[in-house]
Write a protein that holds these residues in place. Structure first.
Motif, mmCIF file in Angstrom:
data_model
loop_
_atom_site.group_PDB
_atom_site.id
_atom_site.type_symbol
_atom_site.label_atom_id
_atom_site.label_comp_id
_atom_site.label_asym_id
_atom_site.label_seq_id
_atom_site.Cartn_x
_atom_site.Cartn_y
_atom_site.Cartn_z
ATOM 1 N N ALA A 50 1.729 -17.495 -4.893
ATOM 2 C CA ALA A 50 0.509 -18.312 -4.721
ATOM 3 C C ALA A 50 -0.686 -17.402 -4.446
ATOM 4 N N LEU A 51 -0.469 -16.357 -3.656
ATOM 5 C CA LEU A 51 -1.565 -15.420 -3.334
ATOM 6 C C LEU A 51 -1.959 -14.623 -4.580
ATOM 7 N N ALA A 53 -1.644 -15.695 -7.650
ATOM 8 C CA ALA A 53 -2.323 -16.653 -8.537
ATOM 9 C C ALA A 53 -3.778 -16.818 -8.123
ATOM 10 N N GLU A 54 -3.998 -16.897 -6.828
ATOM 11 C CA GLU A 54 -5.383 -17.034 -6.353
ATOM 12 C C GLU A 54 -6.194 -15.793 -6.718
ATOM 13 N N ARG A 55 -5.580 -14.640 -6.562
ATOM 14 C CA ARG A 55 -6.292 -13.384 -6.859
ATOM 15 C C ARG A 55 -6.636 -13.301 -8.350
ATOM 16 N N ASN A 57 -6.982 -15.917 -10.205
ATOM 17 C CA ASN A 57 -7.562 -17.210 -10.588
ATOM 18 C C ASN A 57 -6.821 -17.782 -11.787
ATOM 19 N N HIS A 59 -3.123 -20.078 -12.302
ATOM 20 C CA HIS A 59 -2.144 -20.775 -11.470
ATOM 21 C C HIS A 59 -0.950 -21.316 -12.249
#
Ligand SMILES: C[C@H](O)[C@H](O)[C@H]1CNC2=NC(N)=NC(=O)C2=N1
Length: 100
Positions: A50-51, A53-55, A57, A59
């Motif tokens: 999840a981290l 994916a956020e980095r 952007n 998902h």
């Protein structure tokens, strides 16, 4: 600058480097089912991804039941595959190896 939609040839080339992923029938997504020993390991994998994916952007679409995590990667805004999908797939493969 959003990444371009990959051609079938480019997708084939990328998939050759990702043994555990398969191309969805419509050619617009890749899929892998990750198996862990415990739920905690599966969830820890998801938390780490999840981290990432956020980095990036970018998902995943994923489903978790106990020690299994099914992952589908596609790029929504091109309705197909881009380099972002393969970048996230490689990161997920690395995270899964760490979780073993
Ligand atoms: C506005 C934001 O950049 C977009 O919604 C991003 C977020 N994460 C994304 N994730 C995926 N898988 N596909 C996208 O097209 C996408 N777009």
């Amino acid at each position: 600058m959003s990444p371009e939609k990959l051609s079938p040839q480019a997708i084939e080339g990328e998939l050759e480097t990702l043994q555990d992923w398969t191309l969805r029938e419509d050619g617009a997504a890749i899929f892998r089912s990750f198996r862990f020993r415990t739920f905690s390991q599966a969830f820890g994998f998801m938390a780490e991804c999840a981290l990432v994916a956020e980095r990036l952007n970018h998902h995943p679409e994923w489903f978790n039941v106990y020690s299994r995590v099914d992952v589908t990667l596609t790029t929504h805004h091109v309705s197909g595959l881009t380099v972002q999908d393969f970048k996230l797939a490689r990161a997920m493969d690395r995270a899964a190896r760490r979780g073993d």
